[in-house]
Design an enzyme around this catalytic site. Sequence first.
Site: not given
Ligand code: ADP
Length: 140
Positions: A11, A51, A114, A117, A128
């Site tokens: 990312k 997304y 984070n 992905h 994807e």
């Molecule tokens: P993952 O990427 O671990 O599968 P999710 O599918 O729940 O997690 O969420 C997609 C992405 O959205 C996350 O990787 C993160 O970048 C963002 N995200 C998720 N939860 C939050 C939150 N509470 N606040 C801000 N960004 C979030």
Amino acid sequence: MASNRTLTMIKPDAVRNGHIGGILEHINKAGFKIVAMKYTKLSAEKAGEFYAVHKERPFYQELVDFMSSGPIVAAVLEKDNAVEDFRKVIGATNPAEAEEGTIRAKYATSIGENAVHGSDSDENADLESNFHFAQTEMFA
Ligand code: ADP
């Protein structure tokens, strides 16, 4: 696509912080083969499309803004049990909860920013991968 593939993105935060090399090394050491890879930048529209499943979540706009804020590395990775194993390698969504030694524990700065992905199902890995790559850009 076979269930031995997953889609990752390094990312914009991790790219900005100089972690492309470290993350790719981590991925290789974890036993994943790179079958497709590109350095690219998502428009806000494309990030929103990627997304779309999170459209109703409160963080959706923040996520779209962040994911279109700079270049990313997109890659298709191959290994037995790729989706599940890669989720273990990247760790929990929130780096504060990510197990030690995972990519997010090492490189992520917040739940939003984070670092990486990883697809959450074989079906999404397929969707994807096709979102980012043409069949002619994936090499078995
Ligand atoms: P993952 O990427 O671990 O599968 P999710 O599918 O729940 O997690 O969420 C997609 C992405 O959205 C996350 O990787 C993160 O970048 C963002 N995200 C998720 N939860 C939050 C939150 N509470 N606040 C801000 N960004 C979030």
